[in-house]
Design an enzyme around this catalytic site. Structure first.
Site, short mmCIF file in Angstrom:
data_model
loop_
_atom_site.label_atom_id
_atom_site.label_comp_id
_atom_site.label_asym_id
_atom_site.label_seq_id
_atom_site.Cartn_x
_atom_site.Cartn_y
_atom_site.Cartn_z
N LYS A 125 50.44 -18.61 5.88
CA LYS A 125 50.26 -19.87 6.60
C LYS A 125 51.54 -20.20 7.37
CE LYS A 125 47.72 -23.92 5.11
NZ LYS A 125 47.52 -24.84 3.98
N VAL A 126 51.38 -20.45 8.67
CA VAL A 126 52.55 -20.68 9.53
C VAL A 126 52.36 -22.01 10.27
CG1 VAL A 126 53.96 -19.68 11.38
CG2 VAL A 126 52.56 -18.16 9.95
#
Ligand code: E4P
Length: 310
Positions: A125-126
Site C-alpha cells: 500500500k502506497v
C-alpha cells in the site's frame, strides 16, 4: 445519495473485462451466478475479527494501515511485522494490503520488497501524496514514482488516501493494481464543513479552505464537482462513481477498492456505482445478513412451522 441516473451505463461492460471471481469448479453443471461480482475485503488488522469472516467465506482479502495495526496492538515495527505475517498466512492466497511507512523512494522500495517477501498474496500500500505536508524536502510525486517502480518489479500495489478522481487516474497510470478512494472520510468532511449558503460540496473545493491562487479565481481545483451538482449530503459515493466511469472510459484494469465505510448505505451505493472491491470494517460485515423485517419474518416462519411438528 446516488441517483439511478448517476449509474454509469458502462459499469456492466467494465465488470465483464475484469478478472472473474467465484469461478465455477471443474465438472460442475451449475454455473456460479455471480462470476463478476465485486469482492469484499475486511478493513482491519485484528486477526480475531478476520478469522470468523474468513471461516464464513464472507471475505476474499484484507486491508490494513498503520492506524489499524496500532489499534490491533502493534507498538513496534517488529510487532507490526508479526501481526502482518499472521494475517498474510491466515488469508493466503487472498490479497492482504500492507502499508509502507518509509517516506523516501529508496527506503520505500526496500521496505516494499521486505513486505512483499512475507507472502505471495501481499499487496504493497502506497500513499498517493501528502509527502510534502510531512517534509517540505520530499517530492510530491514520491508515491507515483514508487508505484511505477514496483510495477516494473512485478510487485502489486494499492494506492491509498485517494480523495479525487484525478489522483486515481494518475495512480493507475503509474501502474497501481488497486486504488483506494476513502468515501467515508469525504462524507465526514462534507458533513462537518459544508456551509448551507454555498453550493453543495463547497468545503472541499472553495478557496477559503485552501490557498487562493494568483489571479484570484474564486474556487480551486475540481470545481467540476460542484458544477456536476455534488449532493450536500454526499456519502462520498460521487468519488467512486467518477473513478469507475473514468476507468471504464479507458478500459483501465486497476481495481477500484472502495474504502473507509461508515454505514451499510455506503455499501449499497458502492455496489450501484460499480466498485470492484469494497473493504469494510468487520462489525459492519458481521451485520450484513440482518434486518429488522428479516428477523420479524423469520420469527413468524419459525412459529408457524411448529404446526408441522405434530
Ligand atoms: C483503507 O484501506 C483504509 O484502511 C480505511 O478504509 C480507512 O478508513 P477510515 O477512514 O475509517 O480510517
Amino acid at each position: 445519495m446516488l441517483k439511478p441516473l448517476d449509474i454509469h451505463p458502462g459499469v456492466g461492460d467494465r465488470r465483464a473485462v475484469m478478472e472473474e471471481v467465484n469461478r465455477t469448479a471443474a465438472g460442475k453443471k451449475l454455473q456460479h451466478p455471480a462470476s463478476h461480482a465485486p469482492r469484499i475485503f475486511a478493513d482491519t488488522a485484528d486477526i480475531e475479527e478476520i478469522r470468523p469472516l474468513q471461516e464464513r467465506g464472507v471475505i476474499s482479502g484484507v486491508t490494513t494501515n498503520p492506524t489499524l495495526l496500532k489499534r490491533a496492538g502493534a507498538d513496534s515495527w517488529e510487532s507490526a511485522m508479526k501481526i502482518m505475517k499472521d494475517i498474510v498466512d491466515l488469508v493466503a492466497p487472498d490479497p492482504v494490503s500492507l502499508e509502507l511507512t518509509e517516506l523516501e523512494p529508496v527506503g520505500m522500495i526496500e521496505q516494499a520488497k521486505k513486505l512483499a517477501g512475507i507472502g505471495e498474496n501481499v499487496v504493497v500500500k502506497v500513499p498517493v501524496g501528502g509527502y510534502k505536508a510531512i517534509n517540505e524536502e520530499l517530492d510530491s510525486f514520491t508515491g507515483l514514482r514508487v508505484i511505477n517502480q514496483l510495477w516494473k518489479d512485478d510487485i502489486k500495489t494499492n494506492c491509498t488516501l485517494i480523495f479525487n478522481s484525478t489522483q486515481a487516474f494518475w495512480a493507475a497510470n503509474a501502474g497501481a493494481t488497486y486504488v483506494s478512494p476513502f468515501l467515508g472520510r469525504v462524507a465526514d468532511y462534507l458533513y462537518q464543513n459544508d456551509q448551507v449558503e454555498r453550493p453543495p460540496g463547497n468545503s472541499l473545493y472553495y478557496v477559503e479552505d485552501h490557498k487562493i491562487p494568483e489571479g484570484g479565481a474564486d474556487r480551486v481545483a475540481n470545481t467540476a464537482y460542484v458544477a456536476m451538482d455534488g449532493a450536500r449530503k454526499d456519502s462520498g459515493i460521487r468519488l467512486i462513481n467518477e473513478i469507475v466511469a473514468i476507468f471504464n472510459n479507458y478500459r483501465i484494469k486497476t481495481e477500484v477498492l472502495a474504502a473507509s465505510f461508515r454505514n451499510a448505505v455506503q455499501v449499497t451505493e458502492c455496489l450501484l456505482a460499480g466498485a470492484d472491491i469494497l473493504t469494510v470494517p468487520a462489525p459492519l460485515l458481521m451485520g450484513v445478513t440482518d434486518h429488522p423485517l428479516t428477523s420479524q419474518g423469520m420469527a413468524a416462519f419459525v412459529e408457524d412451522s411448529k404446526v408441522f411438528e405434530k
